[in-house]
Structure formats: C-alpha cells, structure tokens
Design a protein around this motif. Structure first.
Motif, PDB file in Angstrom:
ATOM      1  N   GLU A 148     -37.352  82.309  43.262  1.00  0.00           N
ATOM      2  CA  GLU A 148     -37.376  81.163  44.169  1.00  0.00           C
ATOM      3  C   GLU A 148     -38.808  80.859  44.608  1.00  0.00           C
ATOM      4  OE1 GLU A 148     -35.951  80.074  48.741  1.00  0.00           O
ATOM      5  OE2 GLU A 148     -35.066  81.790  47.679  1.00  0.00           O
ATOM      6  N   GLU A 157     -41.391  89.144  56.043  1.00  0.00           N
ATOM      7  CA  GLU A 157     -41.665  87.843  56.669  1.00  0.00           C
ATOM      8  C   GLU A 157     -42.252  88.021  58.065  1.00  0.00           C
ATOM      9  OE1 GLU A 157     -39.602  83.512  57.689  1.00  0.00           O
ATOM     10  OE2 GLU A 157     -38.447  85.065  56.639  1.00  0.00           O
ATOM     11  N   THR A 174     -43.511  78.904  53.542  1.00  0.00           N
ATOM     12  CA  THR A 174     -42.106  79.196  53.297  1.00  0.00           C
ATOM     13  C   THR A 174     -42.005  80.598  52.720  1.00  0.00           C
ATOM     14  OG1 THR A 174     -41.611  76.875  52.822  1.00  0.00           O
ATOM     15  CG2 THR A 174     -40.021  78.525  52.053  1.00  0.00           C
ATOM     16  N   ALA A 182     -39.699  82.998  50.659  1.00  0.00           N
ATOM     17  CA  ALA A 182     -38.530  82.936  49.776  1.00  0.00           C
ATOM     18  C   ALA A 182     -37.770  84.258  49.789  1.00  0.00           C
ATOM     19  CB  ALA A 182     -38.963  82.593  48.359  1.00  0.00           C
ATOM     20  N   SER A 183     -36.501  84.185  49.425  1.00  0.00           N
ATOM     21  CA  SER A 183     -35.657  85.384  49.402  1.00  0.00           C
ATOM     22  C   SER A 183     -35.737  86.122  48.068  1.00  0.00           C
ATOM     23  CB  SER A 183     -34.204  85.019  49.698  1.00  0.00           C
ATOM     24  OG  SER A 183     -33.731  84.060  48.764  1.00  0.00           O
ATOM     25  N   THR A 184     -36.225  85.440  47.019  1.00  0.00           N
ATOM     26  CA  THR A 184     -36.374  86.082  45.706  1.00  0.00           C
ATOM     27  C   THR A 184     -37.713  85.681  45.096  1.00  0.00           C
ATOM     28  OG1 THR A 184     -35.380  84.275  44.433  1.00  0.00           O
ATOM     29  CG2 THR A 184     -33.887  85.958  45.333  1.00  0.00           C
ATOM     30  N   TRP A 227     -43.355  85.651  48.689  1.00  0.00           N
ATOM     31  CA  TRP A 227     -42.252  86.590  48.512  1.00  0.00           C
ATOM     32  C   TRP A 227     -42.778  88.005  48.511  1.00  0.00           C
ATOM     33  CZ3 TRP A 227     -41.336  90.242  44.649  1.00  0.00           C
ATOM     34  CH2 TRP A 227     -40.093  90.905  44.739  1.00  0.00           C
ATOM     35  N   PRO A 258     -38.174  94.599  53.558  1.00  0.00           N
ATOM     36  CA  PRO A 258     -37.200  93.935  54.441  1.00  0.00           C
ATOM     37  C   PRO A 258     -37.832  93.251  55.655  1.00  0.00           C
ATOM     38  CG  PRO A 258     -37.033  96.331  54.620  1.00  0.00           C
ATOM     39  CD  PRO A 258     -37.903  96.052  53.437  1.00  0.00           C
TER      40      PRO A 258
END
Length: 334
Positions: free
Chosen positions: A87, A51, A80, A82-84, A44, A48
């Motif tokens: 998470e 990723e 992976t 994560a968006s937060t 994470w 913006p």
C-alpha cells in the motif's frame, strides 16, 4: 552498470509523491525532510508502534525544519502511514528504503518493493555500507535499484551519496542524483561501488583511532571530541580536509605541503586496525560519553546538535536552497 532499460521516470522536478519504507531514525528523518520540501509522503514500517514514533519524530524535527525554511504548502498533514508495504509504494514516484542493516532483510525488502512499486519509480536504499550489487540480487527489475546514502539526521545534513550496482541502469543513477538535488540535498554521484562509500570510510578512520586512544588511556572521550569541535571540525564545516591541508602549504599549496610534510606520513601516528571492542573499552566509551554529556538528556543533546548544524549552515551561507523554485512548484499538490 548496465545500459538504460528502465521505463522512463517523470522529470525529477515533477515528483510529487514519495514513499519511505522503514520509519526508524533514518527513515523517519527522510520522511521529515521530504515533508518539509513539500512532497506528499506515504510511510510503512512493520513495528506495531511505528506510526506513533514516526509522528513524534517528525513533530520533534519540525521546529528545526521551520528555521531552515519550509517549502510553500509543506505540512505534516501530507504524511500517510500505510498498513502494508504494498500500500505504501503503490502510488509512489520515488521510494526510499531505510530498513536495518541486515543483508538478507535488504534483499527481501527491495525485491518486495520492486514487485509492488509502479514500473517508472526509482528505488533507493539508505544503506550505510552494503553495495547495491549485493542487495539487488532478488529483484525482478534491478536496473532501477540504487544507493542513496544519507547522514543522520537526514532532515538536516545535506549530503547524500548516490551509486548504483552492477545491474543498475546508469539512467536511474543520474535521475536519482537530479531528484535529490531538486529535493534540496547536496549530492555526490559515485562512479563505482566502494564498501562504506566515501564519507563513512573517512569517519571510520577517525573513529578507530579514537577507540585506540581511549582503549590505551591516551585521551578521554571529552578530549577527543574537543580536539575536533575546537580544532579541525571548525574548518571542515566549510572546507574539507584536502583543501585544508593544501592551505598548510601556503602559497605553494598542496604541492609544497606534500613536499614539506610528506615524510611524516611514514611516522607510526595512526593505527587503522580496529582494537578489540571488549567490555572494558565499551564501558570506557559509554562512561566517557555520559561524562561529556554533563547531565544533558539525549533529547537536549539532539536539540543542541540540530541548532548547531543550523547555525553552521546559516553562518556558511548554505540555506539558499530552502525555498527553491522546484519546492515552490510542488506546493500546488495538496
């Protein structure tokens, strides 16, 4: 450091899932390293475009990691994003934080990670200078917080310095050291906190003297870099400065070296106080590096550096850990 009060984490060799908080150059390097060692990684970063940049970094590092030797089943598909933050760390068995070097940010971020990560997860910071004592002040469970200081790029340079803060449980430090070793790192476990740790303090002394020489017109950037790469750096790749100096004493070793060369320590050769980094010195350093690069782009220099480190590691016989039993055992965790 305190007596153990942290929940018992899993054996380091059984860790399967790592979280990386912060995905810049250092954090992204950690992601690449853990993926190559067969771990599943959740990352994470608040940027913006994090990723996109992270996956580009991992893809760029993968050829070098392939040369080093991937663990069975190692794959970039195990990443992976994560968006937060919550998470990212929710299912982690180990968390590596690599946020920018801002103390207030570190304090806040480590407290958030501590609040969201499983109780048995150990949490490490990649800080290059802050003591954990200063960073763990807001965490509800400071006993599991410690420093795991890597060197750039973390996917190639083996060293990681591990040290806890005043409120860190010794059990967490010992566990983290064993985990990093299982993950293919070369570990120095420090007994006490030291600003800048060990390697950075040594680097800083050399760096400050280099700045003085450029500032005073005594040497160019090219001269300084060549003095290391063509001189002591060739020895330091496999034998540190202390043992190297001991050999200067011949059969008498360090004792003879100190007796013979000790008086020269009083000679005013070095200036450890940092010079003023004014615009003139900054320009000299930037232009000197551009001259030394001789038209090569940053990407070309990175590739050259990576290949050089691999060649040194191969030449000095330090690639044996790439296919470790622990790494092969993790390959079953797809």
């Amino acid at each position: 450091m305190t007596e153990p009060h942290i929940p018992l984490p899993p054996p380091p060799e059984e860790v399967r899932h790592v979280a990386c908080v912060g995905a810049g150059v250092i954090g992204g390097g950690w992601v690449a390293h853990f993926l190559a060692r067969g771990y599943s990684v959740t990352a994470w970063d608040p940027a913006p475009d994090a990723e996109e940049k992270l996956r580009r970094l991992v893809d760029a590092a993968w050829p070098a990691l392939t040369q080093l030797g991937l663990a069975e089943g190692a794959s970039t598909e195990r990443l992976t994003v994560a968006s937060t933050l919550e998470e990212a760390v929710a299912g982690a068995q180990f968390v590596q934080e690599s946020a920018p070097e801002k103390l207030e940010l570190k304090r806040e971020l480590l407290a958030r990670i501590d609040a969201a990560a499983p109780a048995e997860a150990v949490i490490a910071s990649s800080t290059s200078g802050y003591p954990m004592t200063d960073m763990q002040t807001r965490a509800a469970n400071p006993g599991r917080l410690l420093v795991g200081h890597p060197f750039n790029p973390p996917y190639l340079i083996p060293l990681v310095e591990v040290v806890g803060g005043e409120r860190t449980d010794r059990a967490a430090v010992e566990w983290a050291s064993r985990f990093y070793e299982a993950a293919g790192k070369s570990v120095i476990t420090m007994d006490r906190e030291l600003p800048g740790f060990i390697a950075n303090r040594l680097q800083e002394a050399l760096w400050r003297e280099a700045l003085h020489m450029v500032n005073n017109g005594e040497a160019t950037v090219r001269d300084i870099d060549a003095s290391i790469t063509e001189g002591p750096g060739l020895r330091w790749a496999f034998m540190g400065p202390c043992l190297t100096f001991a050999l200067a004493g011949g059969e008498g070793g360090m004792g003879h070296m100190l007796d013979h060369f000790g008086p020269s320590l009083k000679s005013p050769w070095t200036r450890l106080e940092a010079p003023e980094l004014d615009s003139a010195l900054r320009t000299a350093m930037v232009e000197g590096c551009d001259e030394a690069a001789d038209g090569r782009t940053i990407a070309q220099l990175v590739a050259e550096r990576d290949q050089g480190v691999i060649d040194v590691l191969r030449a000095t016989g330090r690639l044996s850990g790439a296919g470790s039993v622990a790494a092969r055992e993790r390959s079953g965790d797809a």
